[in-house]
Structures are given as C-alpha cells and as structure tokens.
Motif scaffolding. Structure first.
Motif, short mmCIF file in Angstrom:
data_model
loop_
_atom_site.label_atom_id
_atom_site.label_comp_id
_atom_site.label_asym_id
_atom_site.label_seq_id
_atom_site.Cartn_x
_atom_site.Cartn_y
_atom_site.Cartn_z
N ASN A 7 -11.01 121.89 -1.76
CA ASN A 7 -12.07 120.91 -2.01
C ASN A 7 -11.92 120.23 -3.37
OD1 ASN A 7 -13.19 121.59 0.46
ND2 ASN A 7 -14.80 122.85 -0.42
N GLU A 8 -11.52 121.00 -4.37
CA GLU A 8 -11.40 120.46 -5.72
C GLU A 8 -10.14 119.62 -5.90
OE1 GLU A 8 -13.32 120.50 -8.44
OE2 GLU A 8 -14.93 121.72 -7.62
N SER A 9 -9.05 120.01 -5.25
CA SER A 9 -7.77 119.35 -5.53
C SER A 9 -7.47 118.15 -4.64
CB SER A 9 -6.62 120.36 -5.42
OG SER A 9 -6.49 120.84 -4.10
N GLU A 10 -7.97 118.14 -3.42
CA GLU A 10 -7.61 117.04 -2.51
C GLU A 10 -8.01 115.66 -3.03
OE1 GLU A 10 -8.83 117.99 1.49
OE2 GLU A 10 -7.00 119.14 1.81
N PRO A 11 -9.25 115.45 -3.50
CA PRO A 11 -9.59 114.10 -3.98
C PRO A 11 -8.73 113.61 -5.15
CG PRO A 11 -11.58 115.35 -3.52
CD PRO A 11 -10.44 116.32 -3.46
N PRO A 12 -8.53 114.42 -6.22
CA PRO A 12 -7.70 113.90 -7.29
C PRO A 12 -6.22 113.75 -6.89
CG PRO A 12 -8.48 116.11 -7.86
CD PRO A 12 -9.17 115.68 -6.60
N LEU A 13 -5.74 114.59 -5.98
CA LEU A 13 -4.36 114.42 -5.51
C LEU A 13 -4.21 113.12 -4.72
CD1 LEU A 13 -3.39 118.07 -4.48
CD2 LEU A 13 -2.41 116.70 -6.34
N ALA A 14 -5.22 112.78 -3.94
CA ALA A 14 -5.20 111.50 -3.21
C ALA A 14 -5.22 110.34 -4.20
CB ALA A 14 -6.37 111.42 -2.25
N ASP A 15 -6.02 110.47 -5.26
CA ASP A 15 -6.07 109.43 -6.29
C ASP A 15 -4.73 109.31 -7.01
OD1 ASP A 15 -8.71 108.89 -5.64
OD2 ASP A 15 -9.53 110.01 -7.35
N LEU A 16 -4.08 110.44 -7.25
CA LEU A 16 -2.75 110.41 -7.87
C LEU A 16 -1.76 109.65 -7.00
CD1 LEU A 16 -2.20 113.98 -9.38
CD2 LEU A 16 -2.21 111.83 -10.61
N ARG A 17 -1.79 109.93 -5.70
CA ARG A 17 -0.88 109.26 -4.77
C ARG A 17 -1.12 107.75 -4.79
NH1 ARG A 17 3.69 109.05 -3.63
NH2 ARG A 17 3.64 111.28 -3.49
N LYS A 18 -2.39 107.35 -4.78
CA LYS A 18 -2.72 105.91 -4.83
C LYS A 18 -2.20 105.28 -6.11
CE LYS A 18 -6.96 106.43 -2.15
NZ LYS A 18 -8.43 106.43 -2.25
N ALA A 19 -2.37 105.97 -7.22
CA ALA A 19 -1.93 105.44 -8.51
C ALA A 19 -0.41 105.30 -8.55
CB ALA A 19 -2.41 106.35 -9.64
N VAL A 20 0.29 106.29 -8.01
CA VAL A 20 1.76 106.23 -7.97
C VAL A 20 2.19 105.07 -7.08
CG1 VAL A 20 3.84 107.42 -7.17
CG2 VAL A 20 2.13 108.65 -8.53
N ASP A 21 1.60 104.97 -5.91
CA ASP A 21 1.95 103.89 -4.98
C ASP A 21 1.68 102.52 -5.61
OD1 ASP A 21 2.75 105.76 -3.12
OD2 ASP A 21 0.92 105.61 -1.91
N LYS A 23 1.74 101.98 -8.78
CA LYS A 23 2.45 101.96 -10.06
C LYS A 23 1.50 101.65 -11.21
CE LYS A 23 6.89 100.98 -8.13
NZ LYS A 23 7.29 100.32 -7.01
N SER A 24 0.33 102.28 -11.16
CA SER A 24 -0.70 102.08 -12.18
C SER A 24 -0.77 103.29 -13.11
CB SER A 24 -2.06 101.86 -11.51
OG SER A 24 -3.08 101.84 -12.48
N SER A 25 -0.26 103.13 -14.31
CA SER A 25 -0.29 104.25 -15.25
C SER A 25 -1.71 104.56 -15.69
CB SER A 25 0.61 103.96 -16.46
OG SER A 25 0.19 102.80 -17.13
N GLU A 26 -2.57 103.55 -15.77
CA GLU A 26 -3.96 103.78 -16.15
C GLU A 26 -4.67 104.63 -15.10
OE1 GLU A 26 -8.12 101.37 -16.93
OE2 GLU A 26 -6.23 100.29 -17.14
N ASP A 27 -4.52 104.27 -13.82
CA ASP A 27 -5.15 105.04 -12.74
C ASP A 27 -4.54 106.44 -12.64
OD1 ASP A 27 -6.80 102.91 -12.19
OD2 ASP A 27 -5.64 102.23 -10.45
N PHE A 28 -3.23 106.54 -12.89
CA PHE A 28 -2.58 107.84 -12.86
C PHE A 28 -3.18 108.75 -13.93
CE2 PHE A 28 0.48 111.01 -14.11
CZ PHE A 28 0.94 111.48 -12.90
N GLY A 29 -3.36 108.24 -15.13
CA GLY A 29 -3.93 109.04 -16.21
C GLY A 29 -5.32 109.54 -15.87
N LYS A 30 -6.13 108.67 -15.27
CA LYS A 30 -7.49 109.08 -14.89
C LYS A 30 -7.44 110.17 -13.81
CE LYS A 30 -9.58 104.62 -15.89
NZ LYS A 30 -10.19 103.41 -15.31
N ALA A 31 -6.60 109.96 -12.80
CA ALA A 31 -6.50 110.94 -11.71
C ALA A 31 -5.92 112.26 -12.19
CB ALA A 31 -5.65 110.37 -10.56
#
Length: 72
Positions: A7-21, A23-31
C-alpha cells in the motif's frame, strides 16, 4: 506488513515510473522523496525504525563521471 509495504510503495513507484517516462527530473525527485518516506514508515511499523533511509546527498562513485551521451 506485506500489505503495508504494498500500500505504501505502489503509489510512489507509479509516480516514479511516470516521471521516468516523462523524463522529468523534478517529478522524479518528488516521487523519490515520497518513496523514501514510505520506506521509513514501513520500517517504523516493522519495529526497525532505527534504520532510516534518506535521499543521497552525493554520489557514492566520486571517481566516475556519467555525462550525457550526445546524439549520433
């Protein structure tokens, strides 16, 4: 505990994937920060809160350079 980790890891991992896809370093840092916080909450719940994860402040590979590869 397994459900808590999920429950804790799935949302931020999904956000990390979106940031990588995106190519947003700002969104990656937040996630990455959100994932780090989630990891620490799980450790607290598991009774091992003395293990604290933090965002790295420097590269552990100070003798290596990783410049961008120029388009060919």
């Amino acid at each position: 505990l397994a459900q808590l980790v999920k429950n804790e890891s799935e949302p931020p991992l999904a956000d990390l994937r979106k940031a990588v896809d995106a190519k947003s370093s700002e969104d990656f840092g937040k996630a990455f920060g959100k994932l780090t916080d989630a990891c620490n909450r799980c450790r607290q719940a598991a009774g091992v809160g003395f293990i604290v994860i933090r965002v790295p402040i420097s590269s552990p590979f100070s003798n290596q350079l990783f410049p961008p590869i120029e388009a060919r």
